[in-house]
Design a protein around this motif. Structure first.
Motif, PDB file in Angstrom:
ATOM      1  N   ASP A 269       0.827  -1.228  -0.033  1.00 49.10           N
ATOM      2  CA  ASP A 269      -0.110  -0.013  -0.011  1.00 49.10           C
ATOM      3  C   ASP A 269       0.839   1.420   0.047  1.00 49.10           C
ATOM      4  OD1 ASP A 269      -2.407  -1.464   0.129  1.00 49.10           O
ATOM      5  OD2 ASP A 269      -2.834  -1.597   2.202  1.00 49.10           O
ATOM      6  N   TYR A 270       1.844   1.222   0.823  1.00 46.38           N
ATOM      7  CA  TYR A 270       2.928   2.540   0.699  1.00 46.38           C
ATOM      8  C   TYR A 270       3.310   2.535  -0.462  1.00 46.38           C
ATOM      9  CZ  TYR A 270       2.841   2.277   5.900  1.00 46.38           C
ATOM     10  OH  TYR A 270       2.608   2.469   7.353  1.00 46.38           O
ATOM     11  N   ASN A 271       4.003   1.488  -1.444  1.00 45.09           N
ATOM     12  CA  ASN A 271       4.405   1.570  -2.694  1.00 45.09           C
ATOM     13  C   ASN A 271       3.049   2.151  -3.468  1.00 45.09           C
ATOM     14  OD1 ASN A 271       6.988   0.786  -2.227  1.00 45.09           O
ATOM     15  ND2 ASN A 271       6.332  -1.585  -2.385  1.00 45.09           N
ATOM     16  N   ALA A 272       2.169   1.621  -3.449  1.00 38.68           N
ATOM     17  CA  ALA A 272       1.121   2.252  -4.374  1.00 38.68           C
ATOM     18  C   ALA A 272       0.678   3.743  -4.109  1.00 38.68           C
ATOM     19  CB  ALA A 272      -0.160   1.371  -4.212  1.00 38.68           C
TER      20      ALA A 272
ATOM     21  N   LEU B 277       7.240   6.441   6.105  1.00 38.54           N
ATOM     22  CA  LEU B 277       7.618   7.700   7.042  1.00 38.54           C
ATOM     23  C   LEU B 277       7.023   9.121   6.559  1.00 38.54           C
ATOM     24  CD1 LEU B 277      11.466   6.635   7.254  1.00 38.54           C
ATOM     25  CD2 LEU B 277       9.560   6.345   8.857  1.00 38.54           C
ATOM     26  N   ALA B 278       5.974   9.110   5.516  1.00 36.89           N
ATOM     27  CA  ALA B 278       5.361  10.186   5.209  1.00 36.89           C
ATOM     28  C   ALA B 278       4.046   9.804   4.601  1.00 36.89           C
ATOM     29  CB  ALA B 278       6.354  11.044   4.178  1.00 36.89           C
ATOM     30  N   TYR B 279       3.214  10.540   4.924  1.00 37.08           N
ATOM     31  CA  TYR B 279       1.783  10.561   4.239  1.00 37.08           C
ATOM     32  C   TYR B 279       1.172  11.552   4.043  1.00 37.08           C
ATOM     33  CZ  TYR B 279       0.369  12.121   9.091  1.00 37.08           C
ATOM     34  OH  TYR B 279       0.302  12.903  10.092  1.00 37.08           O
ATOM     35  N   PRO B 280       0.054  11.720   2.970  1.00 38.10           N
ATOM     36  CA  PRO B 280      -0.749  12.980   2.694  1.00 38.10           C
ATOM     37  C   PRO B 280      -1.728  13.282   3.844  1.00 38.10           C
ATOM     38  CG  PRO B 280      -1.589  11.112   1.533  1.00 38.10           C
ATOM     39  CD  PRO B 280      -0.476  10.679   2.452  1.00 38.10           C
TER      40      PRO B 280
ATOM     41  N   ASN C 124      -3.598   7.715   9.924  1.00 36.53           N
ATOM     42  CA  ASN C 124      -3.722   6.458   9.805  1.00 36.53           C
ATOM     43  C   ASN C 124      -5.004   6.098   8.849  1.00 36.53           C
ATOM     44  OD1 ASN C 124      -1.822   5.576  11.571  1.00 36.53           O
ATOM     45  ND2 ASN C 124      -3.096   6.314  13.515  1.00 36.53           N
ATOM     46  N   LEU C 125      -5.099   6.930   7.896  1.00 39.86           N
ATOM     47  CA  LEU C 125      -6.401   6.782   7.101  1.00 39.86           C
ATOM     48  C   LEU C 125      -5.902   5.300   6.242  1.00 39.86           C
ATOM     49  CD1 LEU C 125      -6.894  10.288   5.361  1.00 39.86           C
ATOM     50  CD2 LEU C 125      -8.302   8.975   7.067  1.00 39.86           C
ATOM     51  N   SER C 126      -6.927   4.673   5.645  1.00 39.04           N
ATOM     52  CA  SER C 126      -6.595   3.642   5.027  1.00 39.04           C
ATOM     53  C   SER C 126      -6.143   4.197   3.570  1.00 39.04           C
ATOM     54  CB  SER C 126      -7.907   2.798   4.758  1.00 39.04           C
ATOM     55  OG  SER C 126      -8.902   3.467   4.077  1.00 39.04           O
ATOM     56  N   PHE C 127      -5.647   3.014   2.732  1.00 43.73           N
ATOM     57  CA  PHE C 127      -5.023   3.569   1.621  1.00 43.73           C
ATOM     58  C   PHE C 127      -6.279   3.738   0.750  1.00 43.73           C
ATOM     59  CE2 PHE C 127      -4.206   1.853  -2.831  1.00 43.73           C
ATOM     60  CZ  PHE C 127      -3.206   2.606  -3.188  1.00 43.73           C
ATOM     61  N   GLU C 128      -7.375   3.021   0.635  1.00 38.50           N
ATOM     62  CA  GLU C 128      -8.490   3.527   0.090  1.00 38.50           C
ATOM     63  C   GLU C 128      -9.199   4.667   0.087  1.00 38.50           C
ATOM     64  OE1 GLU C 128      -8.020   0.811   2.000  1.00 38.50           O
ATOM     65  OE2 GLU C 128      -7.775  -0.991   0.331  1.00 38.50           O
ATOM     66  N   LYS C 129      -9.050   5.115   1.313  1.00 36.79           N
ATOM     67  CA  LYS C 129      -9.556   6.554   1.540  1.00 36.79           C
ATOM     68  C   LYS C 129      -8.596   7.621   1.070  1.00 36.79           C
ATOM     69  CE  LYS C 129     -12.673   7.389   3.786  1.00 36.79           C
ATOM     70  NZ  LYS C 129     -14.101   7.722   3.199  1.00 36.79           N
ATOM     71  N   GLN C 130      -7.361   7.155   1.160  1.00 38.28           N
ATOM     72  CA  GLN C 130      -6.343   8.193   0.658  1.00 38.28           C
ATOM     73  C   GLN C 130      -6.427   8.212  -0.619  1.00 38.28           C
ATOM     74  OE1 GLN C 130      -2.925   6.286   2.259  1.00 38.28           O
ATOM     75  NE2 GLN C 130      -2.403   7.569   3.870  1.00 38.28           N
ATOM     76  N   LYS C 131      -6.489   7.274  -1.532  1.00 39.14           N
ATOM     77  CA  LYS C 131      -6.713   7.057  -2.970  1.00 39.14           C
ATOM     78  C   LYS C 131      -8.128   7.802  -3.339  1.00 39.14           C
ATOM     79  CE  LYS C 131      -7.067   3.674  -6.683  1.00 39.14           C
ATOM     80  NZ  LYS C 131      -7.177   2.542  -7.318  1.00 39.14           N
ATOM     81  N   GLU C 132      -9.347   7.825  -2.858  1.00 46.80           N
ATOM     82  CA  GLU C 132     -10.290   8.247  -2.962  1.00 46.80           C
ATOM     83  C   GLU C 132     -10.247   9.804  -2.787  1.00 46.80           C
ATOM     84  OE1 GLU C 132     -14.505   9.275  -0.582  1.00 46.80           O
ATOM     85  OE2 GLU C 132     -13.522   7.360  -0.275  1.00 46.80           O
ATOM     86  N   TYR C 133      -9.486  10.520  -1.809  1.00 49.31           N
ATOM     87  CA  TYR C 133      -9.497  11.679  -1.646  1.00 49.31           C
ATOM     88  C   TYR C 133      -8.493  12.330  -2.926  1.00 49.31           C
ATOM     89  CZ  TYR C 133     -11.503  11.902   3.077  1.00 49.31           C
ATOM     90  OH  TYR C 133     -12.103  11.634   4.167  1.00 49.31           O
ATOM     91  N   ILE C 134      -7.313  11.606  -3.105  1.00 41.11           N
ATOM     92  CA  ILE C 134      -6.513  12.207  -4.102  1.00 41.11           C
ATOM     93  C   ILE C 134      -7.067  12.003  -5.424  1.00 41.11           C
ATOM     94  CG2 ILE C 134      -4.374  11.530  -5.252  1.00 41.11           C
ATOM     95  CD1 ILE C 134      -3.523  10.029  -2.708  1.00 41.11           C
ATOM     96  N   GLU C 135      -7.770  11.144  -5.810  1.00 36.47           N
ATOM     97  CA  GLU C 135      -8.578  11.019  -7.367  1.00 36.47           C
ATOM     98  C   GLU C 135      -9.677  11.835  -7.258  1.00 36.47           C
ATOM     99  OE1 GLU C 135      -9.321   6.894  -7.604  1.00 36.47           O
ATOM    100  OE2 GLU C 135      -7.143   6.254  -8.418  1.00 36.47           O
ATOM    101  N   SER C 136      -9.997  12.417  -6.187  1.00 36.08           N
ATOM    102  CA  SER C 136     -11.127  13.283  -6.071  1.00 36.08           C
ATOM    103  C   SER C 136     -10.604  14.835  -6.438  1.00 36.08           C
ATOM    104  CB  SER C 136     -12.091  13.399  -5.054  1.00 36.08           C
ATOM    105  OG  SER C 136     -11.504  13.722  -3.871  1.00 36.08           O
ATOM    106  N   GLY C 137      -9.312  14.958  -6.223  1.00 35.17           N
ATOM    107  CA  GLY C 137      -8.623  16.271  -6.073  1.00 35.17           C
ATOM    108  C   GLY C 137      -8.751  16.997  -5.268  1.00 35.17           C
ATOM    109  N   ARG C 138      -8.739  16.450  -3.935  1.00 35.21           N
ATOM    110  CA  ARG C 138      -8.840  17.163  -2.633  1.00 35.21           C
ATOM    111  C   ARG C 138      -7.428  17.385  -2.347  1.00 35.21           C
ATOM    112  NH1 ARG C 138     -12.018  14.962   2.588  1.00 35.21           N
ATOM    113  NH2 ARG C 138     -11.255  16.314   4.158  1.00 35.21           N
ATOM    114  N   PRO C 139      -6.981  18.722  -2.107  1.00 34.50           N
ATOM    115  CA  PRO C 139      -5.987  19.336  -1.579  1.00 34.50           C
ATOM    116  C   PRO C 139      -5.199  18.497  -0.384  1.00 34.50           C
ATOM    117  CG  PRO C 139      -7.423  21.086  -1.949  1.00 34.50           C
ATOM    118  CD  PRO C 139      -8.144  19.912  -1.908  1.00 34.50           C
TER     119      PRO C 139
END
Length: 553
Positions: A5-8, A141-144, A177-192
């Motif tokens: 998930d980190y790689n993705a 070691l880093a996250y959005p 600690n957001l899940s990868f799915e939630k991170q992906k959803e936010y990123i793809e929706s264009g959320r800053p």
């Protein structure tokens, strides 16, 4: 989250980044310098303004590099575009070069540079930062962080009410600690989002480092998930300087002591990146006494805070540097007395001997230092520097002196080359008054007759001297003529005799010379009178003697 998930996530955040940290390690190899050589940098924002403290710290950085046969370079930290001004880099380079502080590599103009470790402008290093940010994400070691400014403000209010430390950490780090799915959803929706460090610090942990000026520093470890990349893709100072200083192979970071509080976060970022941190030397700000209290020299309150002030006033660059050196190392003044003619570069500067407390700015000491510096300059150099300064800052003076540089040089030669040269001038803005009596358009009578000299006697002295003055007389002949005038005018030709029996005379030969000096220069205190009269010449001297005598009628 799983490693996959980190790689993705890393690929999702930075799909355009194909280089790895290893690639940049190869592009920017270790510098081939001798052991102990220090690599330092001056890294201002392109505001165009140079504070005296900036000049001081740039000088320290250059000295630290020079004494170790290292490298001093200029990097421009232009990530905050709001502070940037047009031609800001050029103004910085010009301000430094006026004081002989010329970087060995780095920026050479607004968009030009030299050296193998560039780009030396942070705004041109965006992909480099993204590469290392991507690697931190890949390592977990880093996250959005998608929190809005409003949400962060609400968080701070809750922390304040709860009486806990403000900041984005621990249970307050809601995006950590957001899940990868939630991170992906936010990123793809264009959320800053911003990219944050996933801090590994412990509340009871201790961050340790050795500061070259302050010695051992121990502070609580960083526990904040600090921002590494802002929403515009540009890193703040903490992350940018870690990446830049590592890849540019900086070994010594000299900076203000206001950065000490941020040191634990900076050290953790270096550790997360797998970098060895540079040595740090935190210098205290230059202070000023204000109503008996010390405060930092302020660009808002103090004109002398701006380096441009010293150019405008006409302090020679050597004077400013000499003064700053007395602030840099306490043993500099003893060294200078023992080595009066040695260049500053010969001083064995030791950054470890810098004071931990803020140096106190003293304009009076600067003036004393400058007078000493100017007194040692050849007259030709003084004349040239005055012409250069007046061309820009005093056009009236320049128009008066520009047509006869040899005359200007000769007047500056008076009393300059003896064992004890005069120290009358601290800055070129004082020159117009200093040389006024050498130019008819500036000449005026400033001083009054000494109280012990009657106007009638002063008039008689001038009239008698008109009859005997010859500007070609050597010094002995000139003085003997003044002595010969004394007795007929009621003055004693010998000072010792006058002191023994003052009641028998109106004054002594020194008083007679003072009247002549006043009539021709307008002053009672000047350099050698014989030399002045020779330079003024026969006609001008006689004219002034007559005018002064007439004024006493």
């Amino acid at each position: 989250m799983l490693d996959t998930d980190y790689n993705a996530l890393a690929e999702l955040l930075y799909p355009h980044i194909d280089k790895t940290p290893a690639d940049y390690e190869e592009i920017y190899p270790e510098r081939q310098l001798k052991e102990g050589a220090r690599v330092t940098r001056f890294a201002p924002s392109p505001t165009g303004y140079i504070h005296l403290g900036n000049l001081f710290s740039a000088m320290i950085r250059k000295l630290a590099a020079s004494v170790s046969d290292g490298v001093f370079f200029l990097r421009i930290e232009d990530t905050d575009k709001k502070r940037e001004v047009e031609n800001g880099v050029t103004a910085i380079l010009s301000g430094l070069s006026k004081y002989g502080i010329v970087p060995m590599e780095g920026m050479t103009g607004e968009d030009t540079e030299t050296g193998a470790y560039g780009p030396y402008k942070q705004s041109k290093r965006k992909d480099i930062y993204a590469c290392f940010a991507k690697d931190l994400v890949r390592k977990g070691l880093a996250y959005p962080c998608f929190c809005t400014e409003e949400e962060l403000n609400e968080m701070r209010e809750k922390q304040e009410k709860a009486g806990v430390n403000p900041g984005y950490y621990g249970e307050w780090a809601v995006c950590r600690n957001l899940s990868f799915e939630k991170q992906k959803e936010y990123i793809e929706s264009g959320r800053p989002y911003v990219l944050r460090l996933r801090s590994q610090g412990k509340p009871d942990g201790v961050a340790r480092t050795e500061d070259l000026i302050r010695g051992k520093i121990e502070m609580p470890e960083n526990t904040m998930d600090v921002v590494l990349i802002k929403s515009d893709g540009i890193p703040p100072y903490a992350f940018a300087h870690a990446v830049d200083d590592h890849l540019m192979r900086t070994t010594l970071v000299v900076r203000g002591d206001e950065w000490i509080a941020s040191l634990p976060a900076h050290l953790e970022i270096f550790k997360a990146l797998g970098f060895k941190p540079p040595k740090y030397a935190h210098i205290s700000p230059i202070m000023k006494l204000d109503d008996g209290n010390k405060r930092k020299l302020s660009k808002r309150k103090d004109p002398e805070a701006a380096v441009s002030y010293y150019s405008q006033q006409g302090y020679p660059k050597q004077s400013v540097l000499e003064y700053l050196m007395t602030l840099a190392n306490s043993n500099y003044e003893d060294w200078r007395r023992a080595n009066p003619d040695a260049p500053i570069s010969a001083f064995p500067f030791n950054i470890k001997k810098m004071s931990q407390s803020g140096a106190l700015f003293d304009i009076y000491k600067l003036n004393d230092v400058s007078k000493n510096v100017i007194s040692k300059m050849p007259a030709e150099e003084v004349a040239s520097l005055v012409l250069d300064w007046s061309r820009e800052y005093d056009t009236e003076l320049h128009s008066i002196i520009k047509d006869d540089q040899s005359y200007l040089t000769e007047l500056f030669s008076i009393d300059r080359y003896g064992k004890k040269p005069r120290k009358d001038i601290a800055m070129w803005s004082e020159v117009k008054d200093y040389i006024a009596y050498f130019y008819d358009s500036l000449f005026r009578i400033d001083d009054a007759l000494p109280e012990n000299i009657a106007q009638a006697d002063a008039k008689a002295i001038c009239e008698a001297y008109i009859n005997v003055f010859n500007f070609e007389d050597d010094k002995d002949t000139w003085f003997n003529k003044i002595k010969d005038m004394c007795a007929p005018l009621g003055f004693c030709p010998d000072v010792k005799q006058y002191k023994a029996e003052p009641q028998g005379f109106k004054g002594h030969v020194g008083d007679v010379a003072s009247v002549i000096r006043l009539s021709v220069t307008g002053r009672l205190n000047t350099p050698d009178l014989h030399s002045i009269l020779r330079l003024l010449g026969q006609e001008r001297t006689i004219k002034r003697l007559k005018a002064f005598a007439d004024s006493l009628s």
